[in-house]
Scaffold this motif. Structure first.
Motif, PDB file in Angstrom:
ATOM      1  N   SER A  85       0.830  -1.210   0.000  1.00 61.17           N
ATOM      2  CA  SER A  85       0.000   0.000   0.000  1.00 61.17           C
ATOM      3  C   SER A  85       0.860   1.254   0.000  1.00 61.17           C
ATOM      4  O   SER A  85       0.419   2.319  -0.466  1.00 61.17           O
ATOM      5  CB  SER A  85      -0.920   0.002   1.222  1.00 61.17           C
ATOM      6  OG  SER A  85      -0.155  -0.070   2.430  1.00 61.17           O
ATOM      7  N   ALA A  86       2.078   1.154   0.526  1.00 59.77           N
ATOM      8  CA  ALA A  86       3.003   2.291   0.559  1.00 59.77           C
ATOM      9  C   ALA A  86       4.410   1.761   0.799  1.00 59.77           C
ATOM     10  O   ALA A  86       4.591   0.664   1.363  1.00 59.77           O
ATOM     11  CB  ALA A  86       2.622   3.286   1.652  1.00 59.77           C
ATOM     12  N   LYS A 115       2.283   4.968  -3.750  1.00 58.46           N
ATOM     13  CA  LYS A 115       2.481   5.829  -2.583  1.00 58.46           C
ATOM     14  C   LYS A 115       3.899   5.627  -2.054  1.00 58.46           C
ATOM     15  O   LYS A 115       4.246   4.522  -1.608  1.00 58.46           O
ATOM     16  CB  LYS A 115       1.461   5.516  -1.488  1.00 58.46           C
ATOM     17  CG  LYS A 115       0.001   5.680  -1.923  1.00 58.46           C
ATOM     18  CD  LYS A 115      -0.366   7.137  -2.191  1.00 58.46           C
ATOM     19  CE  LYS A 115      -1.845   7.274  -2.553  1.00 58.46           C
ATOM     20  NZ  LYS A 115      -2.260   8.669  -2.756  1.00 58.46           N
ATOM     21  N   ASP A 132       2.375   9.114  -6.188  1.00 60.90           N
ATOM     22  CA  ASP A 132       2.249  10.167  -5.176  1.00 60.90           C
ATOM     23  C   ASP A 132       3.396  10.030  -4.181  1.00 60.90           C
ATOM     24  O   ASP A 132       3.658   8.924  -3.674  1.00 60.90           O
ATOM     25  CB  ASP A 132       0.914  10.054  -4.455  1.00 60.90           C
ATOM     26  CG  ASP A 132      -0.275  10.152  -5.414  1.00 60.90           C
ATOM     27  OD1 ASP A 132      -0.232  11.026  -6.295  1.00 60.90           O
ATOM     28  OD2 ASP A 132      -1.223   9.346  -5.276  1.00 60.90           O
ATOM     29  N   LEU A 168       2.739   8.742   7.738  1.00 58.95           N
ATOM     30  CA  LEU A 168       2.430   8.885   6.320  1.00 58.95           C
ATOM     31  C   LEU A 168       2.229   7.531   5.650  1.00 58.95           C
ATOM     32  O   LEU A 168       1.345   7.374   4.792  1.00 58.95           O
ATOM     33  CB  LEU A 168       3.548   9.654   5.621  1.00 58.95           C
ATOM     34  CG  LEU A 168       3.674  11.130   5.995  1.00 58.95           C
ATOM     35  CD1 LEU A 168       5.001  11.690   5.489  1.00 58.95           C
ATOM     36  CD2 LEU A 168       2.501  11.940   5.429  1.00 58.95           C
ATOM     37  N   ASN A 211      -1.101   6.252   6.649  1.00 58.57           N
ATOM     38  CA  ASN A 211      -2.180   7.119   6.168  1.00 58.57           C
ATOM     39  C   ASN A 211      -1.787   7.745   4.835  1.00 58.57           C
ATOM     40  O   ASN A 211      -1.583   8.960   4.742  1.00 58.57           O
ATOM     41  CB  ASN A 211      -2.469   8.209   7.205  1.00 58.57           C
ATOM     42  CG  ASN A 211      -2.842   7.655   8.559  1.00 58.57           C
ATOM     43  OD1 ASN A 211      -3.988   7.304   8.804  1.00 58.57           O
ATOM     44  ND2 ASN A 211      -1.858   7.566   9.454  1.00 58.57           N
ATOM     45  N   PRO A 212      -1.689   6.930   3.797  1.00 62.66           N
ATOM     46  CA  PRO A 212      -1.164   7.423   2.507  1.00 62.66           C
ATOM     47  C   PRO A 212      -2.228   8.156   1.689  1.00 62.66           C
ATOM     48  O   PRO A 212      -2.568   7.764   0.570  1.00 62.66           O
ATOM     49  CB  PRO A 212      -0.707   6.142   1.823  1.00 62.66           C
ATOM     50  CG  PRO A 212      -1.649   5.098   2.339  1.00 62.66           C
ATOM     51  CD  PRO A 212      -1.957   5.482   3.761  1.00 62.66           C
ATOM     52  N   THR A 213      -2.701   9.250   2.252  1.00 61.97           N
ATOM     53  CA  THR A 213      -3.729  10.040   1.561  1.00 61.97           C
ATOM     54  C   THR A 213      -3.132  11.175   0.738  1.00 61.97           C
ATOM     55  O   THR A 213      -3.863  11.917   0.085  1.00 61.97           O
ATOM     56  CB  THR A 213      -4.718  10.627   2.587  1.00 61.97           C
ATOM     57  OG1 THR A 213      -3.999  11.439   3.527  1.00 61.97           O
ATOM     58  CG2 THR A 213      -5.441   9.514   3.334  1.00 61.97           C
ATOM     59  N   PHE A 214      -1.807  11.329   0.799  1.00 64.65           N
ATOM     60  CA  PHE A 214      -1.148  12.425   0.083  1.00 64.65           C
ATOM     61  C   PHE A 214      -1.262  12.225  -1.430  1.00 64.65           C
ATOM     62  O   PHE A 214      -1.309  11.096  -1.921  1.00 64.65           O
ATOM     63  CB  PHE A 214       0.319  12.546   0.509  1.00 64.65           C
ATOM     64  CG  PHE A 214       1.083  11.249   0.506  1.00 64.65           C
ATOM     65  CD1 PHE A 214       1.747  10.805  -0.630  1.00 64.65           C
ATOM     66  CD2 PHE A 214       1.168  10.471   1.661  1.00 64.65           C
ATOM     67  CE1 PHE A 214       2.464   9.612  -0.641  1.00 64.65           C
ATOM     68  CE2 PHE A 214       1.886   9.276   1.674  1.00 64.65           C
ATOM     69  CZ  PHE A 214       2.528   8.848   0.520  1.00 64.65           C
ATOM     70  N   LYS A 215      -1.300  13.340  -2.142  1.00 67.59           N
ATOM     71  CA  LYS A 215      -1.423  13.322  -3.587  1.00 67.59           C
ATOM     72  C   LYS A 215      -0.287  14.113  -4.230  1.00 67.59           C
ATOM     73  O   LYS A 215       0.220  15.068  -3.644  1.00 67.59           O
ATOM     74  CB  LYS A 215      -2.763  13.939  -4.022  1.00 67.59           C
ATOM     75  CG  LYS A 215      -4.004  13.219  -3.502  1.00 67.59           C
ATOM     76  CD  LYS A 215      -4.200  11.873  -4.177  1.00 67.59           C
ATOM     77  CE  LYS A 215      -5.510  11.233  -3.743  1.00 67.59           C
ATOM     78  NZ  LYS A 215      -5.719   9.920  -4.404  1.00 67.59           N
TER      79      LYS A 215
END
Length: 314
Positions: free
Chosen positions: A63-64, A100, A135, A186, A189-193
């Motif tokens: 996922s990241a 991510k 991202d 981070l 919570n890999p919501t960064f774009k």
């Protein structure tokens, strides 16, 4: 699954601990795991970070991922070494399909020259930013407080810590546990774009003289002193310690950028880039433990030396 590079280092090991404590599945890659018990619960893969196939396999279905270029102070042409590893990482990100990425960079990575050992991290930021559909958060920490630990032997033996940055120049210093905490957050919570940069500057700005004085108070050595030495002297010391001449020159160039204000001019301190751990907290924990251990080693060496001396009595 979250993939963490450099899981046996100061930052990576702490990231893994954070992730496991929060119930995450974690995969790590290293050549060897000398303290594998500390990473208990993670999937430990032994392999070569120079292998695109190996790194790609580690990143698949994650996922990241946390990426970093492992330091190699023995490397000749350090920027070439960094770019070689960086190309492997970028190709693995692209081939694995991961979208991510939290990338460990450095303060000064936005500059194209004059930052020595950071130049390869500048190249890596640009390389990762060129990947389509990925991202990224580039973490740009300042000087690691843990770097001070390498000077403990001279502190014990001579009551001095040596560097090339003048003692009255303001410098930001950050504890690696704060870098790890932010990276772990981070990754979970890999919501960064798109492409992002985050600076991590420590609890407050200090001079090296102030920092070493604070640490001296904690270990009851109030006369502990910071001494600035010429670059040529530091270069000779670093080469004698096994660091390549090219890497020594690159480290001196980075220190010069800190001394003349080049690094500080790239960012302003604010609430977002100010981190929690103070030099005093670092001193009471990590530094004091390492300092007392070196004191014990010094006493043991002195005792052994006395014990092995020939009997001078008639």
């Amino acid at each position: 699954m979250i993939f963490v590079m450099g899981a046996t280092g100061h930052i990576g090991s702490k990231i893994v601990s954070h992730l496991l404590a929060n119930g995450q599945q974690v995969r790590c890659l290293a050549r060897h795991y000398p303290n594998s018990a500390e990473l208990s619960g993670a999937e430990l893969i032994e392999g070569d970070a120079n292998s695109v196939a190996t790194v790609t396999d580690c990143m698949r279905h994650c996922s990241a991922v946390f990426t970093m270029i492992p330091p190699n102070m023995k490397a000749t042409e350090p920027r070439y070494y960094q770019n070689k590893i960086g190309e492997v990482i970028a190709e693995a990100v692209e081939e694995s399909g991961v979208t991510k990425v939290v990338n460990l960079s450095s303060i000064g990575a936005n500059l194209e020259s004059g930052t020595g050992i950071v130049l390869g991290l500048h190249d890596q930021e640009e390389r990762l930013n060129a990947l389509p559909g990925v991202d990224i958060v580039h973490l740009r920490p300042t000087f690691f407080m843990e770097n001070i630990l390498s000077g403990i032997p001279s502190m014990v033996a001579m009551n001095r810590y040596f560097g090339t940055i003048p003692g009255d120049i303001p410098v930001d210093m950050v504890a690696t546990q704060d870098i790890a905490a932010r990276a772990a957050f981070l990754l979970m919570n890999p919501t960064f774009k798109s492409h992002n940069v985050e600076y991590l500057l420590g609890e407050r700005t200090l001079t090296f003289s102030e920092a070493i004085q604070e640490l001296g108070e904690i270990v009851e050595r109030p006369d502990l002193e910071y001494v600035a030495v010429p670059e040529s002297e530091m270069r000779n010391y670093l080469i004698g310690a096994g660091i390549s001449a090219d890497s020594a020159d690159a480290m001196n160039e980075l220190s010069r950028a800190a001394s003349n204000g080049t690094l500080q001019a790239t960012v302003s301190r604010d609430k977002l880039n100010t981190t929690a751990t103070s030099i005093e907290e670092f001193g009471r924990t990590t530094f004091k433990t390492a300092y007392m251990a070196e004191m014990e080693r010094s006493r043991a060496r002195q005792h052994q030396s006395l014990s092995s001396s020939p009997d001078m009595h008639p």
